[in-house]
Design a protein around this motif. Structure first.
Motif, PDB file in Angstrom:
ATOM      1  N   LEU A 229       0.824  -1.207   0.000  1.00 48.36           N
ATOM      2  CA  LEU A 229       0.000   0.000   0.000  1.00 48.36           C
ATOM      3  C   LEU A 229       0.857   1.255   0.000  1.00 48.36           C
ATOM      4  O   LEU A 229       0.671   2.158  -0.824  1.00 48.36           O
ATOM      5  CB  LEU A 229      -0.933   0.000   1.208  1.00 48.36           C
ATOM      6  CG  LEU A 229      -1.799   1.244   1.367  1.00 48.36           C
ATOM      7  CD1 LEU A 229      -2.780   1.356   0.208  1.00 48.36           C
ATOM      8  CD2 LEU A 229      -2.540   1.219   2.692  1.00 48.36           C
ATOM      9  N   GLY A 230       1.801   1.339   0.930  1.00 44.66           N
ATOM     10  CA  GLY A 230       2.650   2.523   1.013  1.00 44.66           C
ATOM     11  C   GLY A 230       3.433   2.762  -0.262  1.00 44.66           C
ATOM     12  O   GLY A 230       3.599   3.902  -0.707  1.00 44.66           O
ATOM     13  N   THR A 231       3.900   1.673  -0.874  1.00 45.21           N
ATOM     14  CA  THR A 231       4.664   1.804  -2.114  1.00 45.21           C
ATOM     15  C   THR A 231       3.785   2.310  -3.249  1.00 45.21           C
ATOM     16  O   THR A 231       4.199   3.168  -4.036  1.00 45.21           O
ATOM     17  CB  THR A 231       5.284   0.448  -2.500  1.00 45.21           C
ATOM     18  OG1 THR A 231       6.149   0.007  -1.446  1.00 45.21           O
ATOM     19  CG2 THR A 231       6.099   0.570  -3.779  1.00 45.21           C
ATOM     20  N   GLN A 232       2.563   1.814  -3.343  1.00 43.47           N
ATOM     21  CA  GLN A 232       1.660   2.281  -4.401  1.00 43.47           C
ATOM     22  C   GLN A 232       1.315   3.751  -4.221  1.00 43.47           C
ATOM     23  O   GLN A 232       1.285   4.511  -5.194  1.00 43.47           O
ATOM     24  CB  GLN A 232       0.385   1.437  -4.406  1.00 43.47           C
ATOM     25  CG  GLN A 232       0.573   0.029  -4.931  1.00 43.47           C
ATOM     26  CD  GLN A 232      -0.722  -0.763  -4.957  1.00 43.47           C
ATOM     27  OE1 GLN A 232      -1.687  -0.391  -4.313  1.00 43.47           O
ATOM     28  NE2 GLN A 232      -0.728  -1.851  -5.686  1.00 43.47           N
TER      29      GLN A 232
ATOM     30  N   LYS B 134     -11.854   1.993 -11.200  1.00 45.64           N
ATOM     31  CA  LYS B 134     -12.255   2.409  -9.871  1.00 45.64           C
ATOM     32  C   LYS B 134     -11.848   1.413  -8.797  1.00 45.64           C
ATOM     33  O   LYS B 134     -12.030   1.678  -7.613  1.00 45.64           O
ATOM     34  CB  LYS B 134     -13.770   2.622  -9.814  1.00 45.64           C
ATOM     35  CG  LYS B 134     -14.238   3.815 -10.632  1.00 45.64           C
ATOM     36  CD  LYS B 134     -15.731   4.042 -10.459  1.00 45.64           C
ATOM     37  CE  LYS B 134     -16.181   5.264 -11.234  1.00 45.64           C
ATOM     38  NZ  LYS B 134     -17.632   5.497 -11.093  1.00 45.64           N
ATOM     39  N   ALA B 135     -11.336   0.273  -9.190  1.00 48.67           N
ATOM     40  CA  ALA B 135     -10.964  -0.725  -8.187  1.00 48.67           C
ATOM     41  C   ALA B 135      -9.957  -1.689  -8.783  1.00 48.67           C
ATOM     42  O   ALA B 135      -9.933  -1.938  -9.979  1.00 48.67           O
ATOM     43  CB  ALA B 135     -12.191  -1.495  -7.711  1.00 48.67           C
ATOM     44  N   GLY B 136      -9.121  -2.225  -7.909  1.00 45.37           N
ATOM     45  CA  GLY B 136      -8.188  -3.257  -8.317  1.00 45.37           C
ATOM     46  C   GLY B 136      -7.088  -2.787  -9.235  1.00 45.37           C
ATOM     47  O   GLY B 136      -6.487  -3.589  -9.952  1.00 45.37           O
ATOM     48  N   VAL B 137      -6.768  -1.495  -9.229  1.00 47.65           N
ATOM     49  CA  VAL B 137      -5.733  -0.974 -10.118  1.00 47.65           C
ATOM     50  C   VAL B 137      -4.419  -0.836  -9.361  1.00 47.65           C
ATOM     51  O   VAL B 137      -4.375  -0.300  -8.258  1.00 47.65           O
ATOM     52  CB  VAL B 137      -6.138   0.402 -10.680  1.00 47.65           C
ATOM     53  CG1 VAL B 137      -4.995   1.018 -11.474  1.00 47.65           C
ATOM     54  CG2 VAL B 137      -7.356   0.262 -11.558  1.00 47.65           C
ATOM     55  N   ASN B 138      -3.363  -1.319  -9.981  1.00 49.70           N
ATOM     56  CA  ASN B 138      -2.032  -1.126  -9.435  1.00 49.70           C
ATOM     57  C   ASN B 138      -1.253  -0.192 -10.346  1.00 49.70           C
ATOM     58  O   ASN B 138      -1.289  -0.334 -11.574  1.00 49.70           O
ATOM     59  CB  ASN B 138      -1.273  -2.459  -9.340  1.00 49.70           C
ATOM     60  CG  ASN B 138      -1.891  -3.395  -8.328  1.00 49.70           C
ATOM     61  OD1 ASN B 138      -2.371  -2.956  -7.293  1.00 49.70           O
ATOM     62  ND2 ASN B 138      -1.881  -4.686  -8.623  1.00 49.70           N
ATOM     63  N   VAL B 139      -0.576   0.779  -9.765  1.00 52.33           N
ATOM     64  CA  VAL B 139       0.328   1.643 -10.516  1.00 52.33           C
ATOM     65  C   VAL B 139       1.744   1.226 -10.135  1.00 52.33           C
ATOM     66  O   VAL B 139       2.120   1.298  -8.969  1.00 52.33           O
ATOM     67  CB  VAL B 139       0.096   3.125 -10.183  1.00 52.33           C
ATOM     68  CG1 VAL B 139       1.097   3.993 -10.940  1.00 52.33           C
ATOM     69  CG2 VAL B 139      -1.325   3.520 -10.534  1.00 52.33           C
ATOM     70  N   ILE B 140       2.490   0.758 -11.109  1.00 55.80           N
ATOM     71  CA  ILE B 140       3.798   0.170 -10.833  1.00 55.80           C
ATOM     72  C   ILE B 140       4.853   0.864 -11.680  1.00 55.80           C
ATOM     73  O   ILE B 140       4.662   1.109 -12.875  1.00 55.80           O
ATOM     74  CB  ILE B 140       3.780  -1.344 -11.117  1.00 55.80           C
ATOM     75  CG1 ILE B 140       2.727  -2.023 -10.229  1.00 55.80           C
ATOM     76  CG2 ILE B 140       5.149  -1.964 -10.891  1.00 55.80           C
ATOM     77  CD1 ILE B 140       2.485  -3.479 -10.549  1.00 55.80           C
ATOM     78  N   GLU B 141       5.977   1.158 -11.054  1.00 57.53           N
ATOM     79  CA  GLU B 141       7.070   1.837 -11.730  1.00 57.53           C
ATOM     80  C   GLU B 141       8.257   0.887 -11.835  1.00 57.53           C
ATOM     81  O   GLU B 141       8.541   0.133 -10.907  1.00 57.53           O
ATOM     82  CB  GLU B 141       7.467   3.085 -10.937  1.00 57.53           C
ATOM     83  CG  GLU B 141       8.504   3.964 -11.613  1.00 57.53           C
ATOM     84  CD  GLU B 141       8.797   5.204 -10.788  1.00 57.53           C
ATOM     85  OE1 GLU B 141       9.330   6.168 -11.349  1.00 57.53           O
ATOM     86  OE2 GLU B 141       8.516   5.189  -9.573  1.00 57.53           O
ATOM     87  N   THR B 142       8.926   0.917 -12.964  1.00 57.82           N
ATOM     88  CA  THR B 142      10.145   0.131 -13.109  1.00 57.82           C
ATOM     89  C   THR B 142      11.156   0.960 -13.891  1.00 57.82           C
ATOM     90  O   THR B 142      10.771   1.797 -14.723  1.00 57.82           O
ATOM     91  CB  THR B 142       9.868  -1.215 -13.808  1.00 57.82           C
ATOM     92  OG1 THR B 142      11.027  -2.051 -13.708  1.00 57.82           O
ATOM     93  CG2 THR B 142       9.497  -1.025 -15.259  1.00 57.82           C
ATOM     94  N   ALA B 143      12.414   0.756 -13.608  1.00 56.10           N
ATOM     95  CA  ALA B 143      13.473   1.544 -14.245  1.00 56.10           C
ATOM     96  C   ALA B 143      14.370   0.634 -15.082  1.00 56.10           C
ATOM     97  O   ALA B 143      14.664  -0.506 -14.696  1.00 56.10           O
ATOM     98  CB  ALA B 143      14.308   2.271 -13.182  1.00 56.10           C
ATOM     99  N   ILE B 144      14.806   1.155 -16.210  1.00 57.60           N
ATOM    100  CA  ILE B 144      15.683   0.401 -17.093  1.00 57.60           C
ATOM    101  C   ILE B 144      17.137   0.732 -16.763  1.00 57.60           C
ATOM    102  O   ILE B 144      17.519   1.899 -16.680  1.00 57.60           O
ATOM    103  CB  ILE B 144      15.393   0.738 -18.578  1.00 57.60           C
ATOM    104  CG1 ILE B 144      13.916   0.476 -18.914  1.00 57.60           C
ATOM    105  CG2 ILE B 144      16.299  -0.079 -19.490  1.00 57.60           C
ATOM    106  CD1 ILE B 144      13.467  -0.934 -18.700  1.00 57.60           C
ATOM    107  N   THR B 145      17.925  -0.295 -16.543  1.00 59.07           N
ATOM    108  CA  THR B 145      19.352  -0.122 -16.277  1.00 59.07           C
ATOM    109  C   THR B 145      20.149  -0.803 -17.391  1.00 59.07           C
ATOM    110  O   THR B 145      19.581  -1.444 -18.286  1.00 59.07           O
ATOM    111  CB  THR B 145      19.738  -0.746 -14.927  1.00 59.07           C
ATOM    112  OG1 THR B 145      19.630  -2.183 -15.012  1.00 59.07           O
ATOM    113  CG2 THR B 145      18.821  -0.244 -13.811  1.00 59.07           C
TER     114      THR B 145
END
Length: 218
Positions: A11-14, A145-156
């Motif tokens: 939760l905190g990360t999202q 409105k529900a069940g959505v995750n926002v996820i970040e990833t970085a390319i190295t």
């Protein structure tokens, strides 16, 4: 807006990812050093390992200048103490705290420094809106409105997706790329975009886990 989030669980990360994507200054803290070390390679926000229940650490993390503190740990006692310190010791204008156990909900009020008590069942969209007092920060989440995750990833340089186009990356089902941030500027994620080390991707998914999405790129 400067946001200090205590608790680097899911939760905190999202919350941190969404607020950061909306160009807010975000600090995410957790007492679990291994969890913070894991997030360092995936998030571009400020990350600090330490106990947010300690006033000295909260001050170090930026409580003195924070506009909002969000206590999002999985422990109600910790969330109450963090809220009390944020409000009484550091006079943070807005304090939100997650209520994990509904039987403890009556404690989460101004006496403990809580401006916004947030039941654990509250959808992520509503939680962020209530905590920050701003609806524009979560426009991206309006895709669902529900069940959505926002996820970040970085390319190295070590990422297997480096040098590949977006069309070449097999995404998990129910996942879309919202934007590619390159040199601080958002880029339209057309299939022809070729990923480079340093690129940051913001993805929205209804079903995929963070691990599944990171596996597609890393």
């Amino acid at each position: 807006m400067k946001a200090l989030i205590a608790g680097a669980g899911r939760l905190g990360t999202q919350i941190a990812q969404v607020l950061s994507a909306a160009q807010n200054e975000v600090t995410l803290v957790d007492r679990d050093e291994d969890r913070i070390a894991e997030l360092v390679s995936r998030l571009t926000i400020r990350l600090e390992a330490g106990d947010a229940c300690q006033a000295d650490f909260l001050e170090h993390a930026g409580a003195l200048t924070a506009d909002v503190v969000i206590a999002a740990t999985g422990d109600d006692a910790d969330n109450l103490l963090i809220s009390l310190l944020a409000k009484r010791r550091f006079a943070v204008p807005r304090v939100a705290a997650r209520v994990n156990d509904t039987e403890n909900a009556w404690l989460f009020d101004h006496r403990w420094g809580v401006d916004v008590p947030v039941p654990a069942a509250t959808p992520l969209i509503s939680l962020i809106e209530e905590a920050t007092g701003a609806t524009d920060t979560v426009a991206l989440l309006r895709l669902s409105k529900a069940g959505v995750n926002v996820i970040e990833t970085a390319i190295t340089t070590q990422s297997r997706a480096a040098g590949r186009t977006l069309a070449d990356v097999a995404l998990p089902a129910g996942t879309v790329i919202a934007t590619v941030i390159r040199e601080g500027q958002p880029t339209v994620p057309t299939p022809e975009v070729r990923l480079r080390p340093g690129d940051e991707l913001l993805l929205v998914s209804h079903t995929a886990t963070e691990q599944e999405i990171h596996a597609a790129f890393q």
